[in-house]
Design a protein around this motif. Sequence first.
Motif, PDB file in Angstrom:
ATOM      1  N   ALA A 136       2.917 -11.766   5.326  1.00  0.00           N
ATOM      2  CA  ALA A 136       1.973 -10.735   5.720  1.00  0.00           C
ATOM      3  C   ALA A 136       1.617  -9.921   4.484  1.00  0.00           C
ATOM      4  O   ALA A 136       2.504  -9.411   3.804  1.00  0.00           O
ATOM      5  CB  ALA A 136       2.583  -9.853   6.793  1.00  0.00           C
ATOM      6  N   ASP A 137       0.330  -9.808   4.197  1.00  0.00           N
ATOM      7  CA  ASP A 137      -0.116  -8.988   3.073  1.00  0.00           C
ATOM      8  C   ASP A 137       0.040  -7.506   3.399  1.00  0.00           C
ATOM      9  O   ASP A 137       0.351  -6.708   2.526  1.00  0.00           O
ATOM     10  CB  ASP A 137      -1.577  -9.304   2.740  1.00  0.00           C
ATOM     11  N   PHE A 138      -0.202  -7.165   4.665  1.00  0.00           N
ATOM     12  CA  PHE A 138      -0.052  -5.788   5.127  1.00  0.00           C
ATOM     13  C   PHE A 138       0.897  -5.803   6.315  1.00  0.00           C
ATOM     14  O   PHE A 138       0.692  -6.568   7.257  1.00  0.00           O
ATOM     15  CB  PHE A 138      -1.409  -5.207   5.564  1.00  0.00           C
ATOM     16  N   LYS A 139       1.933  -4.975   6.268  1.00  0.00           N
ATOM     17  CA  LYS A 139       2.871  -4.950   7.392  1.00  0.00           C
ATOM     18  C   LYS A 139       3.301  -3.532   7.697  1.00  0.00           C
ATOM     19  O   LYS A 139       3.425  -2.705   6.798  1.00  0.00           O
ATOM     20  CB  LYS A 139       4.056  -5.861   7.166  1.00  0.00           C
ATOM     21  N   GLY A 140       3.513  -3.285   8.980  1.00  0.00           N
ATOM     22  CA  GLY A 140       3.957  -1.975   9.414  1.00  0.00           C
ATOM     23  C   GLY A 140       5.418  -1.756   9.090  1.00  0.00           C
ATOM     24  O   GLY A 140       5.802  -0.740   8.526  1.00  0.00           O
ATOM     25  N   ILE A 141       6.252  -2.748   9.436  1.00  0.00           N
ATOM     26  CA  ILE A 141       7.693  -2.623   9.229  1.00  0.00           C
ATOM     27  C   ILE A 141       8.283  -4.018   9.038  1.00  0.00           C
ATOM     28  O   ILE A 141       7.860  -4.971   9.677  1.00  0.00           O
ATOM     29  CB  ILE A 141       8.367  -1.898  10.425  1.00  0.00           C
ATOM     30  N   SER A 142       9.248  -4.137   8.120  1.00  0.00           N
ATOM     31  CA  SER A 142      10.023  -5.369   7.961  1.00  0.00           C
ATOM     32  C   SER A 142      11.359  -5.134   8.639  1.00  0.00           C
ATOM     33  O   SER A 142      11.973  -4.085   8.461  1.00  0.00           O
ATOM     34  CB  SER A 142      10.269  -5.685   6.487  1.00  0.00           C
ATOM     35  N   LEU A 143      11.797  -6.113   9.399  1.00  0.00           N
ATOM     36  CA  LEU A 143      12.994  -5.940  10.193  1.00  0.00           C
ATOM     37  C   LEU A 143      13.861  -7.185  10.084  1.00  0.00           C
ATOM     38  O   LEU A 143      13.404  -8.291  10.363  1.00  0.00           O
ATOM     39  CB  LEU A 143      12.545  -5.743  11.651  1.00  0.00           C
TER      40      LEU A 143
END
Length: 166
Positions: A136-143
Amino acid sequence: MNKNIILTNQEIEHKIKRIAYQIYETFVDEEEVVIAGIATNGSVFAQKIAAALENISTLKVSICEVRVDKQNPQLPVQTSLTKEEYSNKGLVLVDDVLNSGTTLIYAVRHFLDVPLKKFKTAVLVDRNHKKYPVKADFKGISLSTSLLEHVQVIFDENGDNYAFLS
């Protein structure tokens, strides 16, 4: 089943705005950008990003719904826009959760048949359990989660949006 909230409505709204600004920065030299959301939650997320993008930029924003058969992703991908409508434009492919990468990679493959000026991907939650070389080039959160855990995003029609881990 126990619900562990990982993103509240307010946090999701903040992530949407931040991703919209990142998209604007990336596509600032373009006149138009297509926000293509993978049905169903990715499409809702794409519409929210598109609305935020229209508020902060002068870009012409088009929305495209992308339908991928999640049980048989190798089946043809359907889009609400024709190839001519997104050809030679900037495009952002959007989904709510990037889990194994299967849905995203098959959707990416569909758009590779058409010349695009720029092609980026955006997700709300990146789970880091990829089977395919997709990011993902743009992500809200990595989990980082276990394979037994499940992430679900709820976009409520009353505006009560949240993401939880179960």
